[in-house]
Structures are given as C-alpha cells and as structure tokens.
Design an enzyme around this catalytic site. Structure first.
Site, mmCIF file in Angstrom:
data_model
loop_
_atom_site.group_PDB
_atom_site.id
_atom_site.type_symbol
_atom_site.label_atom_id
_atom_site.label_comp_id
_atom_site.label_asym_id
_atom_site.label_seq_id
_atom_site.Cartn_x
_atom_site.Cartn_y
_atom_site.Cartn_z
ATOM 1 N N LYS A 63 -36.162 57.903 -2.645
ATOM 2 C CA LYS A 63 -35.769 56.558 -2.185
ATOM 3 C C LYS A 63 -36.820 55.505 -2.536
ATOM 4 O O LYS A 63 -36.517 54.307 -2.534
ATOM 5 C CB LYS A 63 -35.517 56.559 -0.681
ATOM 6 N N ASP A 64 -38.049 55.924 -2.857
ATOM 7 C CA ASP A 64 -39.109 54.981 -3.221
ATOM 8 C C ASP A 64 -39.099 54.635 -4.701
ATOM 9 O O ASP A 64 -39.848 53.752 -5.128
ATOM 10 C CB ASP A 64 -40.488 55.560 -2.867
ATOM 11 N N THR A 74 -39.086 48.930 12.588
ATOM 12 C CA THR A 74 -38.629 49.332 11.261
ATOM 13 C C THR A 74 -38.948 48.210 10.286
ATOM 14 O O THR A 74 -38.882 47.032 10.640
ATOM 15 C CB THR A 74 -37.126 49.649 11.209
ATOM 16 N N ARG A 105 -32.345 47.323 5.252
ATOM 17 C CA ARG A 105 -31.112 48.111 5.343
ATOM 18 C C ARG A 105 -30.836 48.537 6.774
ATOM 19 O O ARG A 105 -29.714 48.385 7.282
ATOM 20 C CB ARG A 105 -31.242 49.362 4.447
ATOM 21 N N ARG A 106 -31.856 49.074 7.437
ATOM 22 C CA ARG A 106 -31.674 49.534 8.817
ATOM 23 C C ARG A 106 -31.439 48.364 9.767
ATOM 24 O O ARG A 106 -30.566 48.415 10.636
ATOM 25 C CB ARG A 106 -32.903 50.336 9.249
ATOM 26 N N ARG A 160 -45.343 49.246 9.676
ATOM 27 C CA ARG A 160 -45.688 49.771 8.357
ATOM 28 C C ARG A 160 -46.722 50.876 8.481
ATOM 29 O O ARG A 160 -47.426 51.010 9.472
ATOM 30 C CB ARG A 160 -46.273 48.651 7.485
ATOM 31 N N THR A 169 -49.447 56.994 10.884
ATOM 32 C CA THR A 169 -49.804 55.653 11.332
ATOM 33 C C THR A 169 -48.693 55.052 12.190
ATOM 34 O O THR A 169 -48.948 54.448 13.246
ATOM 35 C CB THR A 169 -50.078 54.744 10.123
ATOM 36 N N ARG A 170 -47.446 55.225 11.754
ATOM 37 C CA ARG A 170 -46.336 54.657 12.520
ATOM 38 C C ARG A 170 -46.179 55.339 13.879
ATOM 39 O O ARG A 170 -45.848 54.703 14.881
ATOM 40 C CB ARG A 170 -45.035 54.758 11.712
ATOM 41 N N CYS A 175 -35.584 46.916 -1.930
ATOM 42 C CA CYS A 175 -35.936 46.950 -0.507
ATOM 43 C C CYS A 175 -35.746 45.595 0.171
ATOM 44 O O CYS A 175 -35.745 45.512 1.396
ATOM 45 C CB CYS A 175 -37.365 47.460 -0.317
#
Length: 415
Positions: free
Chosen positions: A87-88, A135, A139-140, A157, A162-163, A252
C-alpha cells in the site's frame, strides 16, 4: 525446472521500523526454503515518511513518501530489492527501471480499531460523541465520517510502536486509533485490536495487507528469483486494485478505497472515491466472470526496448542473459561455484550493470507495474482491465469534479 539464481548473495533494503524488519525477515525465511545456499544481507534506510512525523500524509505528497530513498539505493545498485508494504508503493508511476517483482500471499486487508487502554469501550459504536480518533489516512477519515460524524479525527504519525505509545499517552488526548489489521498480525499484537471494521463500512487501501518486492526492471535474475514467492490470487487482486488507482490518479491525499474478491475464475472489484470530508463520493463495482477469456487481441512476445516495457520476454532470451552473465564471470578469471543445476553463481559485485547494458537488457511485461512471472497473461491482462474500467466508470459518475475539489484544498509541503 526451478529457477537457479545467478548470485551467491542478495542485498535487501528496508525501512528501519520493527514492522518493516519483521516483514523483511519473513521474506528472507521464505526465500531460504527455495534457495538455502544463498546469503541475504539487510540494509536499513530511513525514508522521508519516517523523518517527518508531524505533517499529515495528505500534505506531504504522494510521490514515494516511503519508497524514494530506497529506490535511490536500488538505482545505485547498492541493494538488489526492497520489501514494502504494498500500500506504500505508488500505483500511478514508479521511477524508471523500477518494478514490483513479486507479491506475496496477502494478509487480512481490513482496518482495525485500537482503543486506548484507559478506556473501557470495545468498539467505535460504544465510544461517546466527541471521542478523538487517531488516523493520518484521508481514506479512513472520509469513510468514517459517513458512519461516525460525531467523532473528532486527529493526525497520528509514526511507526506502529510510536503510534501505540501516542494512543496511550493521555496528554495527547486520543481515545482510539485506526490501523491495518495486517500490521498488528505481523507484530503479534492482535490482542490489542478492539474491533475489525468490515469493508461494508470502510473499504481498504490499494494493496493493503500484501507485501510487494520492488527491484530493478532490468535485473531479470532477481525478478526470476523472487517469482517463487508470487501468490497468484493475491497478485491478481492487487493488479486490479493498482490499475484502478493508476487510472483514477489517486494517492494518499485522495480518499479512495477498494475491495476485491477472486475465486480462481471471477474477479469483483468495488471502488470508492470521496472528497476530504466524505460529503461527496462516487462508488460502484466491476466484475469479470471469467478472467481466462481473452478480452483483447493477443499481444506477441518479442524483445522490447527500455522505453517500451509492455511485452513479456521469452524464457529463451532470459537464458541468453544468464549465459552472458556467466561468460562475464569467466572472462574476469574468478573462481566458479556450481549448484545442483550446474548454474554458475555470481557475487553481487561481479554483475553490476552498465548504462549500455541497461539499454540493451530485455524487459519483462508488467501489469500496473507488477511483474507476474509464471502467471497466465490473459488473467493478468483482464485483472488490470477490470480495475481500469472501474476507474473509468467512476470518472463518468463524477469523480473528476471530486478530484478537482480535493486538489484545490490540499497544499503539498515539500519533503
């Protein structure tokens, strides 16, 4: 007969996060089952997306946010391939001479809700109005606003570790965050998932859950070596999804999402394109009941130039490349090591490819920048066409005006 790699060692580039390293190690483990005599070395590289953790993804830009630095090292031939979360990897374009050499079996592509440990709720429906959802995905956010307009959506981020730390730092004010199920599975963190969001609520990102391996398009040896990892159903679904995104010209900063189903014969792809707050969207689906039936005039197989890379190189020409590389090693008066198939293995330094050789190297056909070696071409053509046709359908339904609205609102910040 199975493919016999030309080299004794392959060098792999990866991002520095724990998840990226786990994914890379999993690929190496699978390669070792096919090529136990090959050595693999990992090189960690920090990308622009890893360095800038404050700016929302939509404002940084779409072009290689998590891939550019890795692709620079690929072009310099300091590494042989890169393991990505697919997806990246941009679908609209890849840098010259870059290709997705393999796509592995896809993990769960859905999104997950992870609620802060200080809270007692177990789902989005239980959270009170005003809850802060972390988030960075347009998209979300756009899709969630359709179902949960009473929440506040806040940028979060960083890598998974980290998240997770930010989510549970009460001072930052997050009540929950949204992340890919696949990442939590690979980290063995599934016990932290509070809820899995079904695609009827939130369609998933193009390629989400799949690992894609990027390499140089003229490195036929690496592509052939990696092809043993291709998982046909996953690759076919991802080709359709990437073709959709390529035609819609999304990224994105553009809220778009898909859902694909493939049963070995028929392919269905659902797609959606939304504006940034979810107040406008176009959504539809496209189905091909039998991918094995040719929908276009068959394309011949023959040599292609560096600029015309749409046709597949015949296997006998690949063997010619192999023989030329063997001859190059013999002429350099270096020692030879033979494997069980009497194929000469070359150390990486002995097969650096010059610009002249690049121009003369035959290229393998790709589908939405994916090489589907050993997979039926008609099936891949139809999968690519299915995704493209869905994008065209959405454009006819008004996607153009939504895209224009988004481009007027999003200001990209140089990385």
């Amino acid at each position: 007969m199975s493919y016999a790699p030309l080299r004794l060692k392959y060098i792999i580039g990866t991002r520095e996060s724990q998840l990226a390293l786990i994914q890379t190690e999993s690929v190496i483990a699978q390669l070792r089952t096919f090529y136990p005599h090959i050595e693999y070395e990992i090189i960690k590289i920090k990308t622009a997306g890893d360095k800038n953790l404050l700016t929302p993804l939509a404002n940084i830009g779409d072009k290689g946010l998590f891939t550019k630095e890795l692709e620079i090292e690929l072009e310099k031939q300091t590494i042989d391939f890169v393991v990505h979360s697919l997806k990246d990897v941009p679908s609209t374009t890849l840098p010259p001479n870059m290709i997705i050499g393999a796509i592995l079996e896809r993990a769960d592509p859905r999104d997950a809700v992870i609620i802060a440990t200080r809270r007692q709720e177990k789902s989005l429906n239980e959270l009170p109005a005003g809850s802060v959802i972390g988030t960075s995905s347009t998209r979300r956010i756009a899709q969630l606003k359709l179902k949960y307009p009473h929440f506040t959506y806040k940028n979060i981020r960083g890598n998974m570790n980290t998240r997770w730390e930010k989510l549970n730092n009460e001072e930052l004010g997050y009540d929950a965050m949204i992340a890919a199920v696949a990442g939590f599975q690979r980290l063995q963190w599934t016990h932290r998932i509070s809820e899995i969001i079904e695609p009827d609520k939130v369609l998933y990102a193009i390629g989400q859950g799949a690992l894609g391996i990027e390499c140089r398009h003229n490195d036929i040896d690496t592509i052939r070596m990696l092809s043993v990892l291709n998982h046909e159903p996953s690759l076919i679904r991802c080709v359709a999804e990437r073709a959709f995104l390529k035609r819609i010209e999304g990224g994105c900063s553009i809220p778009n999402a898909v859902r694909t189903e493939y049963n070995g014969k028929s392919l269905i792809i659902n797609g959606i394109l939304l504006n940034l707050d979810g107040s406008r969207y176009v959504k539809d689906d496209m189905e091909n009941p039998d991918l094995t039936i040719s929908m276009t005039t068959p394309m011949p197989n023959f040599f292609v130039s560096q600029t015309d890379d749409d046709l597949l190189t015949p296997d006998d020409e690949i063997q010619t490349v192999r023989k030329n590389l063997k001859r190059k090693r013999t002429d350099s008066n270096t020692d030879d090591d033979d494997d069980d198939n009497n194929t000469i293995l070359l150390p990486p330094s002995s097969i650096k490819i010059s610009s002249t050789e690049i121009a003369n190297t035959p290229l393998l056909r790709h589908y939405a920048h994916v090489c589907g070696v050993n997979i039926n071409e008609t099936i891949l053509e139809n999968a690519e066409l299915c995704g493209t046709n869905l994008a065209v359908k959405l454009m006819q339904m008004g996607a153009d005006s939504i895209l224009e609205e988004i481009h007027q609102k999003v200001v990209n910040i140089p990385t």
